[in-house]
Scaffold this active site. Structure first.
Site, PDB file in Angstrom:
ATOM      1  N   TYR A  27      -2.811  -1.086  10.069  1.00  0.00           N
ATOM      2  CA  TYR A  27      -2.699  -1.235   8.610  1.00  0.00           C
ATOM      3  C   TYR A  27      -1.346  -0.695   8.143  1.00  0.00           C
ATOM      4  O   TYR A  27      -0.636  -1.346   7.373  1.00  0.00           O
ATOM      5  CB  TYR A  27      -3.844  -0.479   7.928  1.00  0.00           C
ATOM      6  CG  TYR A  27      -4.001  -0.772   6.459  1.00  0.00           C
ATOM      7  CD1 TYR A  27      -3.281  -0.045   5.513  1.00  0.00           C
ATOM      8  CD2 TYR A  27      -4.873  -1.758   6.014  1.00  0.00           C
ATOM      9  CE1 TYR A  27      -3.426  -0.299   4.163  1.00  0.00           C
ATOM     10  CE2 TYR A  27      -5.031  -2.020   4.664  1.00  0.00           C
ATOM     11  CZ  TYR A  27      -4.297  -1.281   3.747  1.00  0.00           C
ATOM     12  OH  TYR A  27      -4.435  -1.545   2.405  1.00  0.00           O
ATOM     13  N   SER A  72       0.855  -1.197   0.000  1.00  0.00           N
ATOM     14  CA  SER A  72       0.000   0.000   0.000  1.00  0.00           C
ATOM     15  C   SER A  72       0.885   1.240   0.000  1.00  0.00           C
ATOM     16  O   SER A  72       2.060   1.164   0.372  1.00  0.00           O
ATOM     17  CB  SER A  72      -0.872  -0.003   1.258  1.00  0.00           C
ATOM     18  OG  SER A  72      -1.443   1.285   1.498  1.00  0.00           O
TER      19      SER A  72
HETATM   20  C1  GCO Z   1      -7.246   4.023   4.640  1.00  0.00           C
HETATM   21  C2  GCO Z   1      -7.424   3.144   3.425  1.00  0.00           C
HETATM   22  C3  GCO Z   1      -6.130   2.500   3.059  1.00  0.00           C
HETATM   23  C4  GCO Z   1      -6.358   1.896   1.695  1.00  0.00           C
HETATM   24  C5  GCO Z   1      -5.680   2.719   0.668  1.00  0.00           C
HETATM   25  C6  GCO Z   1      -4.170   2.646   0.727  1.00  0.00           C
HETATM   26  O1  GCO Z   1      -7.984   3.839   5.605  1.00  0.00           O
HETATM   27  O2  GCO Z   1      -6.359   4.900   4.559  1.00  0.00           O
HETATM   28  O3  GCO Z   1      -8.354   2.092   3.678  1.00  0.00           O
HETATM   29  O4  GCO Z   1      -5.805   1.609   4.060  1.00  0.00           O
HETATM   30  O5  GCO Z   1      -6.028   0.582   1.627  1.00  0.00           O
HETATM   31  O6  GCO Z   1      -6.091   2.323  -0.584  1.00  0.00           O
HETATM   32  O7  GCO Z   1      -3.721   1.451   0.177  1.00  0.00           O
END
Ligand code: GCO
Length: 255
Positions: free
Chosen positions: A159, A146
């Site tokens: 994440y 990402s």
């Molecule tokens: C967020 C988004 C990211 C996405 C984005 C980056 O909450 O910022 O969900 O996590 O995945 O597309 O890859």
């Protein structure tokens, strides 16, 4: 002129989380390039509908329903794929979740759940697939990272951590598996209008932020990610190893 350098004819690919979103688009693209694609998700019925769509377009696909957080089921699915199709050539570690909350409200359980799904599962699936790929001296492992592998933003600490770790795992696997003809790369999507991001797309303030922050001035369309998966899996990408291929409309290069 046939574009053999982008052909995946005869290749066997497993794409996790491929019943919708970016995974589905990558699965379709790989099938369109000639690969047999094993579709994965948690719901068999949904997968069979996806398989039928690929077959209706002249492609080759099958289904393997499992949850990537179940290590035994995930590795067993790779074993079954090898048993049924003779091997695995391409693994796309795409399945992932996101949890958004203020840090003070972000529980350890939620953090662990995101890390397990988005990072740990990629580790053990790559390790298991590599066991077969190194024997055949060919493999393409693609981790779906990402822009949050290289950037941060509030409310998504797990994440960001998982996707940052995935970029590192990609480098580690690339170094360790390269001598046996197995490459490992990562695709780092920017903001694509997928179900995972519906809440963000529909948030006027966040939507404007993405459009302003991205030189192309818009969200990515999921179909715009398929080509990168084909490229990295194909002969055209044979000498690319350990790379983080950012596909973000220019977001990460804009001040
Ligand atoms: C967020 C988004 C990211 C996405 C984005 C980056 O909450 O910022 O969900 O996590 O995945 O597309 O890859």
């Amino acid at each position: 002129m046939h574009m053999e350098i982008f052909s995946l004819t005869g290749k066997r690919a497993l794409v996790t989380g491929s019943s919708r979103g970016l995974g589905w688009e990558m699965a379709k693209a790989l099938a369109g390039a000639g690969a047999h694609v094993v579709l994965n998700g948690r719901h068999e019925e949904t997968l069979r509908a996806c398989m039928a769509e690929i077959e209706a377009s002249g492609g080759s696909a099958s289904v393997s329903a499992f949850d990537v957080v179940d290590e035994e089921a995930a590795c067993g699915a790779i074993d079954s794929m090898v048993e049924e199709f003779g091997g695995i050539d391409i693994l796309i570690n795409n399945a992932g979740i996101v949890h958004r909350a203020e840090l003070k409200d972000f529980t350890t359980e939620d953090f662990t759940r995101v890390i397990q799904t988005n990072l740990t599962s990629c580790f053990y699936m790559a390790r298991h697939a590599a066991g077969y790929m190194t024997k055949q001296k060919f493999g393409r492992i693609i981790n779906i990272a990402s822009v949050l592998s290289v950037l941060g933003r509030p409310t998504v600490p797990a994440y960001v951590s998982a996707k940052s770790g995935l970029a590192g795992l990609t480098r580690g696997l690339a170094v360790e598996l390269g001598p046996d003809g197995v490459t490992c790369n990562a695709i780092a999507p920017g903001y694509f209008a997928t179900e995972l991001n519906t809440a963000l797309v529909e948030d006027p303030e966040f939507n404007q932020f993405v459009c302003d922050r991205t030189p192309l001035g818009r969200w990515g369309e999921p179909a715009e990610l398929g080509g990168a998966a084909v490229f990295l899996s194909s002969p055209a990408g044979a000498y690319i190893n350990g790379h983080l291929l950012v596909i973000d409309g220019g977001m990460t290069i804009k001040l």
